[in-house]
Design a protein around this motif. Structure first.
Motif, mmCIF file in Angstrom:
data_model
loop_
_atom_site.group_PDB
_atom_site.id
_atom_site.type_symbol
_atom_site.label_atom_id
_atom_site.label_comp_id
_atom_site.label_asym_id
_atom_site.label_seq_id
_atom_site.Cartn_x
_atom_site.Cartn_y
_atom_site.Cartn_z
ATOM 1 N N ILE A 212 -45.987 11.741 -0.940
ATOM 2 C CA ILE A 212 -46.945 11.452 -0.032
ATOM 3 C C ILE A 212 -46.401 10.764 1.124
ATOM 4 C CG2 ILE A 212 -49.308 10.302 0.327
ATOM 5 C CD1 ILE A 212 -49.809 10.513 -2.596
ATOM 6 N N LEU A 213 -47.000 11.678 2.533
ATOM 7 C CA LEU A 213 -46.388 11.017 3.820
ATOM 8 C C LEU A 213 -47.546 10.183 4.378
ATOM 9 C CD1 LEU A 213 -44.293 10.789 5.819
ATOM 10 C CD2 LEU A 213 -45.124 13.100 6.676
ATOM 11 N N THR A 214 -47.410 9.253 4.791
ATOM 12 C CA THR A 214 -48.484 8.417 5.428
ATOM 13 C C THR A 214 -48.165 8.270 6.908
ATOM 14 O OG1 THR A 214 -48.991 7.443 3.273
ATOM 15 C CG2 THR A 214 -49.927 6.233 5.098
ATOM 16 N N ALA A 215 -49.189 8.434 7.915
ATOM 17 C CA ALA A 215 -48.863 8.093 9.184
ATOM 18 C C ALA A 215 -49.960 7.120 9.329
ATOM 19 C CB ALA A 215 -49.252 9.417 9.938
ATOM 20 N N VAL A 216 -49.344 6.118 10.144
ATOM 21 C CA VAL A 216 -50.006 4.787 10.414
ATOM 22 C C VAL A 216 -49.898 4.648 11.800
ATOM 23 C CG1 VAL A 216 -50.398 2.407 9.769
ATOM 24 C CG2 VAL A 216 -49.508 3.830 8.302
ATOM 25 N N ASP A 217 -51.124 4.236 12.505
ATOM 26 C CA ASP A 217 -51.140 4.113 13.836
ATOM 27 C C ASP A 217 -50.984 2.534 14.085
ATOM 28 O OD1 ASP A 217 -54.832 4.466 14.291
ATOM 29 O OD2 ASP A 217 -53.563 2.836 13.447
ATOM 30 N N GLY A 218 -51.001 2.197 15.447
ATOM 31 C CA GLY A 218 -50.710 0.743 15.939
ATOM 32 C C GLY A 218 -51.967 0.097 16.228
ATOM 33 N N GLY A 219 -53.283 0.439 15.766
ATOM 34 C CA GLY A 219 -54.393 -0.186 16.063
ATOM 35 C C GLY A 219 -54.511 -1.476 15.315
ATOM 36 N N ASN A 220 -55.770 -2.383 15.705
ATOM 37 C CA ASN A 220 -55.818 -3.385 14.972
ATOM 38 C C ASN A 220 -57.267 -3.224 14.535
ATOM 39 O OD1 ASN A 220 -55.718 -5.889 13.463
ATOM 40 N ND2 ASN A 220 -55.807 -7.325 15.337
ATOM 41 N N PRO A 221 -57.719 -3.000 13.164
ATOM 42 C CA PRO A 221 -56.902 -2.755 12.105
ATOM 43 C C PRO A 221 -56.302 -1.449 12.230
ATOM 44 C CG PRO A 221 -59.358 -2.809 11.535
ATOM 45 C CD PRO A 221 -59.221 -3.237 12.909
ATOM 46 N N ALA A 222 -55.068 -1.123 11.468
ATOM 47 C CA ALA A 222 -54.409 0.077 11.847
ATOM 48 C C ALA A 222 -55.338 1.155 10.977
ATOM 49 C CB ALA A 222 -53.163 -0.167 11.133
ATOM 50 N N LYS A 223 -55.176 2.279 11.305
ATOM 51 C CA LYS A 223 -55.650 3.536 10.397
ATOM 52 C C LYS A 223 -54.580 4.555 10.227
ATOM 53 C CE LYS A 223 -60.251 3.236 12.637
ATOM 54 N NZ LYS A 223 -61.485 3.913 13.623
ATOM 55 N N SER A 224 -54.903 5.275 9.012
ATOM 56 C CA SER A 224 -53.525 6.058 8.604
ATOM 57 C C SER A 224 -54.401 7.328 8.250
ATOM 58 C CB SER A 224 -53.061 5.401 7.466
ATOM 59 O OG SER A 224 -54.023 5.077 6.439
ATOM 60 N N GLY A 225 -53.373 8.293 7.736
ATOM 61 C CA GLY A 225 -53.682 9.506 7.409
ATOM 62 C C GLY A 225 -52.471 9.939 6.563
ATOM 63 N N THR A 226 -52.683 11.002 5.406
ATOM 64 C CA THR A 226 -51.818 11.308 4.483
ATOM 65 C C THR A 226 -51.594 12.799 4.403
ATOM 66 O OG1 THR A 226 -53.317 11.269 2.727
ATOM 67 C CG2 THR A 226 -52.268 9.409 3.094
ATOM 68 N N LEU A 227 -50.378 13.108 3.783
ATOM 69 C CA LEU A 227 -50.002 14.650 3.806
ATOM 70 C C LEU A 227 -49.093 14.628 2.413
ATOM 71 C CD1 LEU A 227 -49.556 17.596 4.962
ATOM 72 C CD2 LEU A 227 -47.518 16.507 5.857
ATOM 73 N N ASN A 228 -49.568 15.942 1.653
ATOM 74 C CA ASN A 228 -48.836 15.868 0.328
ATOM 75 C C ASN A 228 -47.616 16.713 0.640
ATOM 76 O OD1 ASN A 228 -50.905 14.521 -1.516
ATOM 77 N ND2 ASN A 228 -52.149 16.152 -1.255
ATOM 78 N N VAL A 229 -46.581 16.188 0.028
ATOM 79 C CA VAL A 229 -45.243 16.861 0.430
ATOM 80 C C VAL A 229 -44.712 17.402 -0.971
ATOM 81 C CG1 VAL A 229 -42.950 16.852 1.346
ATOM 82 C CG2 VAL A 229 -44.731 15.466 2.581
ATOM 83 N N THR A 230 -44.279 18.554 -1.195
ATOM 84 C CA THR A 230 -43.959 19.309 -2.429
ATOM 85 C C THR A 230 -42.722 19.951 -2.177
ATOM 86 O OG1 THR A 230 -46.178 19.552 -3.229
ATOM 87 C CG2 THR A 230 -44.403 20.817 -4.087
ATOM 88 N N VAL A 231 -41.629 19.369 -2.803
ATOM 89 C CA VAL A 231 -40.234 19.972 -2.626
ATOM 90 C C VAL A 231 -39.952 20.581 -4.038
ATOM 91 C CG1 VAL A 231 -37.805 19.628 -2.486
ATOM 92 C CG2 VAL A 231 -39.424 18.270 -1.065
ATOM 93 N N ILE A 232 -39.615 22.161 -3.889
ATOM 94 C CA ILE A 232 -39.312 22.952 -4.985
ATOM 95 C C ILE A 232 -37.740 23.187 -4.679
ATOM 96 C CG2 ILE A 232 -39.436 25.254 -6.066
ATOM 97 C CD1 ILE A 232 -42.428 25.329 -4.866
ATOM 98 N N VAL A 233 -36.866 22.743 -5.891
ATOM 99 C CA VAL A 233 -35.606 23.038 -6.038
ATOM 100 C C VAL A 233 -35.049 24.460 -6.331
ATOM 101 C CG1 VAL A 233 -33.374 21.931 -6.606
ATOM 102 C CG2 VAL A 233 -35.697 20.540 -6.424
ATOM 103 N N LEU A 234 -33.968 24.837 -5.304
ATOM 104 C CA LEU A 234 -33.876 26.266 -5.633
ATOM 105 C C LEU A 234 -32.243 26.389 -5.652
ATOM 106 C CD1 LEU A 234 -35.752 28.361 -2.730
ATOM 107 C CD2 LEU A 234 -36.430 27.974 -5.141
ATOM 108 N N ASP A 235 -31.857 27.370 -6.248
ATOM 109 C CA ASP A 235 -30.360 27.541 -6.316
ATOM 110 C C ASP A 235 -29.923 27.762 -4.742
ATOM 111 O OD1 ASP A 235 -30.432 29.574 -9.315
ATOM 112 O OD2 ASP A 235 -30.206 27.271 -8.988
#
Length: 811
Positions: A212-235
């Motif tokens: 899970i990749l989380t992006a956080v801003d510099g506000g006070n209080p801070a706000k964030s958003g997430t991205l699901n990252v999937t890695v498939i391993v190949l030959d």
């Protein structure tokens, strides 16, 4: 979040006053104020007290129409004319108003009239942390060969946060994982996250890795958003494409045609076969709309234009390009392409006119501000620098303001509505680009009327010839004046001047219609009483203040045949026109028996008398002179002639409808002795009578001498005291050759007229339309002599008339 935003709004609200007061030559005052407010501030919130900060009188704001005139920028704000407070009128979203701009300034233009003041207010909208970072995709899928070396980077999608500065995305965090960690690289103003392999992959152990990749801003209080990252391993496909440059930068002019090549990226792969063949694709990490402007050849890496490039919409484009090989699994590389757009002179200047008034009074003073002119050009640099000019031959000029491309349309000459009532002002704005572009705007300015023109009479003085015995109450004449002004300033009323002096005697018998100037007489005029008079008509307009002028009307009364002849001799003691004449029987032919004398008060042909015998006992014995009225014998008397003869004499004037009178003469024929006896008696009486006559003549001559000397003195005094004025004087001459005939002379302009009796002057001429009794006399005198002699005659003539009248009983 709202309470925190309001708290921060209260904490961050500040006012920076930068007053730059300039008094320019066209009487308008300008100032610059800067306020700062946070976005999403509550509608109705106070921005600042503009009137107080500018030092304006709050009580006069409503009367001076204090308002915002800056167009769409001013729609977010309103100013309260009661207290001078600038407040928020609509919801303010900084991201909507100033997208991609770090400093959001809204420029307002406030205007107050009477006198004209222009104030410029800048409101800076500061950012609040009202947006959370967000990814365009919910999940990012990577296919990574197990042979991928440690340290290999994979670009992750960047999160988007509309907020700016410290409220934008500041940090990326990756959930705990043994094989990967996060690396953030700065590319210009953007922070790009990369997934970095820190441990070799082993497909046999883990075919898939979820993070899970989380992006956080510099506000006070801070706000964030997430991205699901999937890695498939190949030959393994163990060589990645490599771009020749990590960042490609290129500059292009705007308005390029579609399909124009911009730049060509190039990536190489050391592998052979399909693993070494590279295909290019646009990344989806940035705004997809940007990629709609360009197309990428996947085989060559050439980027071409696919839309309209407009510098005013986007001055820079940032593209992410990925290079993937055809191996299994495919490996990729990425680079950033920065395309800068150069401004071209493709926008004409825009002219915005804020008209204070489209109606300008003609008495406006030079320097009066007519309109405010604002020039805008979307281009930049010299392409956006504008010169403004006016059409020639107009009483207006443009005066620049202290701000660029701001002008005031000012009056520089006096106006005259009667000369030009409307102006079409052509305003031309030309930029300094190559080639220069220009815009023309026409401004219609109407000149309103003021009461600056007095009424004018077409002719002054006016001569009116009025036949006597007019009908009382009926119109005799009409005057009309012209006023060059408009509406009530040209609405005229007419009055007769009732001033003290000679004119008031005649003007009291006149009435005038105040609306149309028709003049009617309240009485019937008599030529024998009044031959001329003068009055003045005053025309007054309805302006404020009103203006007036007058005209002199000289009225000449024309004679009508309204007086019958009057018999002066013979007249008996009873007043009847009868008389007895005795003549000797021995008189010869041509003997004067008597003379019938008559008088007619009319003049000209109306007073020209003719005599005729209406009744006579013997036509062969007596004859009557047609013009003098003398009765003479036509032959000697015979013994057979009767001793008494009755003669009836008809006296008739020459009017169109003649009037007449009769006189009866009884002629007695006596013997010579009786005639001599009667003659002696008459002679004795005659001696006594002559003595009395001589006495009377001496008194008369003495009086005439005194009057003559007084007249000369008065004439000299008049000539020395005032210049000769236009008058019409009448001279009466008495021709008493048996008939009292009037000869009335008067002047009008450069002509001299005379109304004559039966004997006209040699060289006189009948004037057409004068009722056959008016003659024009040739004038052989010099103007100066004419005025002097006319005055002398007017003064002396009554004296000689008195002499003649006194002498007549004895003539």
């Amino acid at each position: 979040m709202e309470s925190g935003g309001q708290r921060r709004a209260r904490q961050s609200r500040w006012v920076t006053l930068q007053l730059c007061l300039l008094l320019n030559c066209f009487h308008s005052i300008s100032a610059q104020i800067k306020y700062s407010i946070p976005e999403e501030i509550k509608v109705g919130s106070l921005v600042g007290n503009v009137a107080k900060d500018l030092g304006l009188d709050v009580s006069s704001l409503a009367e001076r129409q204090f308002r915002i005139v800056s167009g769409t920028d001013g729609a977010q704000f309103e100013v309260n004319r009661n207290n001078g407070v600038l407040y928020v009128h609509k919801r303010i979203d900084r991201e909507e108003l100033c997208e991609r701009v770090s400093s959001c300034l809204m420029n307002l233009k406030l205007v107050a009239e009477n006198p004209m003041e222009i104030h410029y207010v800048s409101v800076e909208v500061t950012d609040v942390n009202d947006h959370a970072p967000a990814f365009l995709e919910e999940e990012k899928l990577f296919e990574i060969s197990e042979s991928t070396p440690i340290g290999r980077r994979f670009q992750l999608p960047a999160a988007r946060d509309p907020d700016v500065s410290h409220n934008s995305v500041r940090v990326y965090k990756l959930s705990q994982n043994d094989h990967f960690n996060i690396q953030i690289r700065d590319r210009g103003e953007d922070k790009v996250p990369f997934l970095v392999l820190q441990k070799l992959l082993d497909r046999e152990k883990h075919e898939e890795h979820r993070m899970i990749l989380t992006a956080v801003d510099g506000g006070n209080p801070a706000k964030s958003g997430t991205l699901n990252v999937t890695v498939i391993v190949l030959d393994s496909n163990d060589n990645n494409p490599i771009f020749s440059q990590e960042v490609y930068s290129v500059s292009i002019p705007e308005n390029l045609k579609r399909q124009t090549s911009v730049v060509q990226v190039q990536a190489t792969d050391l592998d052979e076969g399909l693993n070494g063949e590279v295909e290019y694709f646009f990344g989806g990490e940035l705004d997809p709309q940007i990629y709609e402007m360009f197309i990428l050849d996947k085989n060559t890496g050439e980027i071409r234009i696919n839309g309209d490039i407009d510098f005013e919409q986007n001055a820079i484009f940032k593209l992410d390009v990925h290079a993937n090989d055809k191996g299994t699994p495919s490996t990729s590389a990425d680079c950033r392409v920065i395309i800068k757009v150069l401004d071209e002179n493709d926008n004409k200047p825009e002219i915005e006119v804020t008209s204070i008034s489209n109606m300008v009074p003609e008495d406006s003073k030079p320097g009066t501000v007519i309109s405010l002119i604002s020039i805008k050009d979307k281009d930049t640099g010299l392409n956006g620098k504008v010169a403004c000019s006016l059409s020639d031959n107009s009483p207006f000029e443009l005066k620049p303001s202290f701000q660029d491309n701001m002008y005031s349309l000012v009056l520089n000459h006096r106006l005259d509505r009667e000369t030009i009532s409307n102006y079409e002002i052509v305003i031309k704005a030309t930029d300094c680009g190559q080639p220069p572009l220009s815009t023309v705007k026409t401004l219609n300015i109407a000149v309103s009327d003021v009461n600056d023109n007095a009424p004018q009479f077409p002719q002054n003085p006016i001569e009116l010839y009025l036949v006597e015995n007019n009908v009382p109450g009926k119109s005799i004449f009409s005057v009309s004046a012209i006023d060059k002004d408009l509406n009530e300033n040209s609405a005229l009323t007419y009055d007769i001047a009732r001033e003290e002096g000679n004119m008031i005697k005649s003007s009291i018998f006149l009435n005038i219609n105040q609306e149309n100037g028709d003049i009617s007489a309240l009485k019937s005029f008599d030529f024998e009483t009044v031959k001329s008079f003068q009055f003045q008509v005053v025309a007054t307009d309805s302006g404020s203040p009103s203006l007036s002028s007058n005209v002199t009307v000289n009225v000449f009364v024309l004679d009508q045949n309204d007086n019958p002849p009057v018999i002066l001799y013979p007249v008996n003691s009873n007043g009847s026109a009868e008389g007895v004449e005795e003549i000797p029987r021995n008189v010869n032919a041509g003997h004067l028996v008597t003379k019938v004398r008559a008088y007619d008060a009319d003049v000209g042909y109306n007073g020209w008398l003719l005599f005729s015998l209406q009744q006579v006992s013997d036509h062969s014995l007596f004859g009557l002179d047609r013009y003098t009225g003398q009765i003479r014998t036509l032959r000697s008397f015979t013994e057979t002639d009767e001793a008494e003869h009755k003669l009836v004499v008809l006296v008739k004037d020459n009017g169109n409808v003649s009037l007449s009178a009769t006189a009866t003469v009884l002629v007695k024929v006596v013997e010579p002795k009786e005639a001599f006896a009667a003659s002696d008696v008459k002679s004795s009486a005659k001696v006594d009578e002559d003595t009395d006559v001589t006495f009377y003549l001496m008194i008369t001559l003495g009086s005439v001498s005194v009057l003559f000397i007084i007249s000369i003195i008065v004439l000299i005094a008049m000539q020395c005291s005032k210049s000769p004025d236009y008058t019409s004087k009448y001279l009466q001459e008495t021709n008493y050759d048996g008939t009292l005939c009037h000869s009335i002379q008067y002047r009008s302009g450069d002509k001299r007229y005379m109304l004559v009796g039966p004997r006209m002057s040699i060289g006189s001429t009948i004037v057409p339309g004068s009722h056959a009794n008016t003659l024009v006399l040739p004038d052989r005198r010099r103007p100066s002599e004419e005025v002097g002699w006319r005055s002398v005659i007017s003064l002396l003539l009554p004296t000689f008339v008195v002499i003649i009248a006194m002498c007549c009983p004895w003539c």
